[in-house]
Scaffold this active site. Structure first.
Site, mmCIF file in Angstrom:
data_model
loop_
_atom_site.group_PDB
_atom_site.id
_atom_site.type_symbol
_atom_site.label_atom_id
_atom_site.label_comp_id
_atom_site.label_asym_id
_atom_site.label_seq_id
_atom_site.Cartn_x
_atom_site.Cartn_y
_atom_site.Cartn_z
ATOM 1 N N GLU A 144 0.833 -1.217 0.000
ATOM 2 C CA GLU A 144 0.000 0.000 0.000
ATOM 3 C C GLU A 144 0.865 1.263 0.000
ATOM 4 O O GLU A 144 0.833 2.066 0.944
ATOM 5 C CB GLU A 144 -0.957 0.008 1.189
ATOM 6 C CG GLU A 144 -1.988 -1.096 1.120
ATOM 7 C CD GLU A 144 -3.038 -1.022 2.229
ATOM 8 O OE1 GLU A 144 -2.788 -0.367 3.249
ATOM 9 O OE2 GLU A 144 -4.104 -1.625 2.066
ATOM 10 N N GLU A 305 -6.078 -8.090 -0.578
ATOM 11 C CA GLU A 305 -6.578 -8.143 0.800
ATOM 12 C C GLU A 305 -8.087 -7.923 0.742
ATOM 13 O O GLU A 305 -8.547 -6.827 0.432
ATOM 14 C CB GLU A 305 -5.935 -7.050 1.667
ATOM 15 C CG GLU A 305 -4.424 -7.167 1.762
ATOM 16 C CD GLU A 305 -3.785 -6.087 2.631
ATOM 17 O OE1 GLU A 305 -4.502 -5.399 3.372
ATOM 18 O OE2 GLU A 305 -2.556 -5.932 2.553
HETATM 19 C C1 GLA Z 1 -3.879 -2.654 5.114
HETATM 20 C C2 GLA Z 1 -2.534 -3.324 5.019
HETATM 21 C C3 GLA Z 1 -2.430 -4.586 5.808
HETATM 22 C C4 GLA Z 1 -3.149 -4.467 7.107
HETATM 23 C C5 GLA Z 1 -4.586 -4.081 6.862
HETATM 24 C C6 GLA Z 1 -5.395 -3.992 8.140
HETATM 25 O O1 GLA Z 1 -4.741 -2.871 4.103
HETATM 26 O O2 GLA Z 1 -2.100 -3.562 3.720
HETATM 27 O O3 GLA Z 1 -1.066 -4.842 6.038
HETATM 28 O O4 GLA Z 1 -2.519 -3.510 7.867
HETATM 29 O O5 GLA Z 1 -4.614 -2.832 6.265
HETATM 30 O O6 GLA Z 1 -5.063 -2.875 8.901
#
Ligand code: GLA
Ligand code: ZN
Length: 659
Positions: A144, A305
């Protein structure tokens, strides 16, 4: 081999003895891929140049026995303490001059040259180690990108990089002074070395500097990613490279970030984040996130995710209702995800994310979430091959521009005016009618769309005017809205003509006055019905255009609020305000009816309809985002594939219609 469902897996958080149990449970559930290692730098390289990959090898080998493949993350989002000790100025500096310390993640300035050497050493080592491993299918760069970097970084290195970026763009300091209008408040610069990053000042910064800073920052992160792409492409050209993006997160121009990836991945958290005021995002906003992700490369994507349980760090959201996790995953697939990876496999017992729940609870014993998702995977997998790589085939596009969103962040006009929210409102007007939508950047071709909606075209280049004009000349329908044509690309106001500036020819009307509605809203009449509008009113004077809606209050009661202009073979609508959702819905419904744009399903309802279109068939998803049973009436040629016309609360169905 088909990769359909996965989990984000952190074997380093658990005893090695657990590996086999996890792999078996994953296999039984239908999982065929995991993502690992994106935060495990200290475990992979505990000391400079001392590498320790055996734990990861062991995990990869165990998973392979169960036919589970691996995507590896490059761990650059979490440099370990020993790196910070070696390069203390890697810690980023915020706009108030405060160092953001070690103890979370993303505590790295993105321009630091010494850090790149560390990244190069570890990423090359990992790449060589795994390049011929058939179980490692691809890479995710960092994690991210830009997340936690909002107000960063203002260190010496970033400032110098910014100055170089400006020098490259403007060539001479005189040119920069002119483009930024530094004549104002004695801001004239003698040399590039004098230019600051936008750190805190007694008053606001120059809007042209701020816009360039946002452009620079986006480029910097794209370059940070590219640095790692180059390493991986050279060493392991046969493994794919992706990155996990975040929907409408707008620090980085995602069209640029996506450019050199094999495909886009996205992180979808329908319940939002723990500090969001709104606990669950609206289904239409979730749909928009997914459509943007598909549109970046106009190709199918991965979810890297997908929410797998209640989420939160210090404060938690609601628990997903029975069916809802599967519904959200189905929604992702419906909008173009060919692979869905759930975050995370097992809820961690320690660290910041102790309450960000995975498929398995802390105990590791499968419960409701495991069995619900297992059932979902088993019912949908057999059909996914049929629509793999297929897109919805949209007749409507929304022009989405990062530069516009940045310019409105700098000068929102009205305290609640938000570019992305307006994009979402127009999107919702189409979503409510079950019309597939693509997002396009100014660089795309518009011709394939019957309707292009281009809200808030604040900054206007000659090139944009040219493409819009050509599109309309050839019969396209264009919707423009308030605050368009106001600015040049350098963020100075257009002075050659009255508003909407360079767009006046297309709009066929001028704006004679405007009103920022600070403390009230405004009445607006469209086709004999009264509606409300808010935030801003452009008062229009039609030249060639025709007025189709009027304000009903204040000194401009009776004056045009929406106009339509015939131009070439096409039509240009101009909406001088931010209408309430109902007016957007009704207005777009009229355009849709008049132009014969196809709705996937006719009756507006609380059910979302989305399609994946292949050469031979449409695969239509019906998604019930409500807690009530919903009955739908299939079109005659729809054949049920999964479930049927009776949708359970938070249930979904899949239909197929031959073409
Ligand atoms: C983000 C991150 C993950 C995790 C999630 C939940 O999307 O990419 O590593 O931290 O949030 O907080
Ligand atoms: Zn920096």
């Amino acid at each position: 081999m088909n990769i359909r469902f996965g989990a984000d897996y952190y074997p380093e958080h658990w005893d090695e003895k657990r590996l086999e149990t996890d792999a078996k449970l994953m296999h039984d559930m239908g999982i065929d891929v995991v993502r690992m290692a994106e935060f495990s730098w200290s475990k992979l390289e505990p000391e400079k140049g001392i590498f320790q990959f055996d734990w990861l090898d062991n995990a990869i080998n165990t998973l392979a026995k169960y036919n589970i493949r691996v995507v590896l993350g490059t761990p650059s989002a979490a440099p370990p303490a020993w790196i910070i000790e070696e390069i203390p100025d890697l810690l980023p500096l915020d706009s108030q001059g405060r160092v953001r310390g070690f103890g979370g993640r993303h505590h790295n300035c993105q321009s630091n040259i010494a850090y790149k050497e560390h990244i190069k050493r570890l990423v090359s080592k990992m790449a060589h180690h795994y390049k011929d491993n058939p179980n490692v299918i691809g890479w995710q760069i960092d994690n991210e990108l830009g997340n936690s970097h909002n107000d960063l970084c203002h260190c010496k290195s970033c400032r110098e990089h910014f100055q170089k970026w400006l020098q490259y763009k403007y060539k001479t300091i005189e040119q920069l002074n002119k483009e930024w209008g530094t004549n104002f408040w004695s801001q004239t610069y003698d040399k590039f070395e004098q230019i600051p990053t936008p750190m805190i000042t007694p008053t606001s910064h120059n809007p042209s500097l701020l816009l360039d800073w946002k452009r620079f920052h986006s480029d910097l992160i794209v370059e940070f990613q590219q640095f790692q792409i180059d390493i991986l492409r050279e060493i392991c050209p046969h493994q794919f490279i992706t990155h996990n993006l975040m929907g409408f997160f707008n620090l980085i121009d995602y069209f640029d970030l996506a450019d050199n990836l094999d495909f886009v991945s996205h992180d979808q958290y329908p319940m939002g984040f723990y500090d969001d005021p709104q606990p669950i995002k609206e289904p239409s906003a979730l749909a928009a996130d997914l459509d943007l992700m598909r549109s970046l490369k106009n190709q199918t994507f991965w979810i890297m995710e997908q929410q797998a349980g209640p989420s939160g760090w210090e404060i938690l959201g609601r628990t997903p209702k029975p069916g809802q996790l599967a519904l959200w995953a189905a929604q992702s697939i419906a909008h173009g995800a060919d692979t869905v990876v759930f975050f995370r496999w097992r809820t961690c017992a320690y660290g910041t994310e102790e309450y960000w729940h995975g498929i398995l609870p802390h105990s590791g014993i499968p419960g409701r979430r495991y069995y619900e998702l297992q059932k979902f995977i088993q019912e949908i997998v057999p059909h996914m091959e049929n629509f793999k790589n297929s897109l919805p085939e949209s007749e409507v596009a929304i022009l989405y521009s990062y530069e516009q969103s940045w310019a409105f962040e700098i000068q929102p006009h009205h305290p609640e005016l938000n570019y992305i929210n307006q994009i979402r409102k127009y999107y919702k007007g189409l979503y409510n009618q079950n019309i597939p939508v693509d997002f396009i950047s100014g660089n795309n071709n518009f011709e394939k769309y019957k309707l292009v909606i281009a809200p808030l075209q604040f900054l206007v280049s000659d090139k944009l005017v040219e493409s819009l004009t050509e599109y309309v000349e050839q019969g396209g329908i264009l919707v423009l809205t308030m605050r368009s044509g106001v600015k040049e690309m350098n963020n100075q106001c257009h002075i050659e003509a009255d508003l909407p500036g360079k767009l006046t020819g297309l709009v066929g009307a001028t704006i004679t006055d405007y009103d920022c509605l600070r403390d009230h809203d405004m009445g607006i009449r469209y086709k004999d019905t009264d509606y409300r509008c808010e935030k801003w009113c452009d008062i229009l004077k039609p030249e060639k255009a025709e007025s189709i809606s009027k304000y009903t209050e204040d000194f401009y009661a009776g004056q045009p609020a929406i106009t339509v202009n015939k131009s070439g073979k096409g039509l240009v609508y101009y909406i001088g305000t931010e209408p309430e959702q109902k007016l957007i819905d009704d207005f777009l419904a009229d355009i849709v009816n008049e132009s014969g744009i196809e709705r996937i399903y006719d009756t507006p309802a609380e059910v979302e309809f989305v399609r994946r279109r292949t050469k031979d068939a449409d695969y239509i998803f019906a998604l019930n985002h409500t807690g009530k049973t919903q009955i739908i009436n299939c079109k005659d040629n729809w054949k049920s594939i999964i479930n049927n016309e009776k949708l359970e609360p938070y249930g979904y169905a899949l239909f197929m219609a031959e073409r």
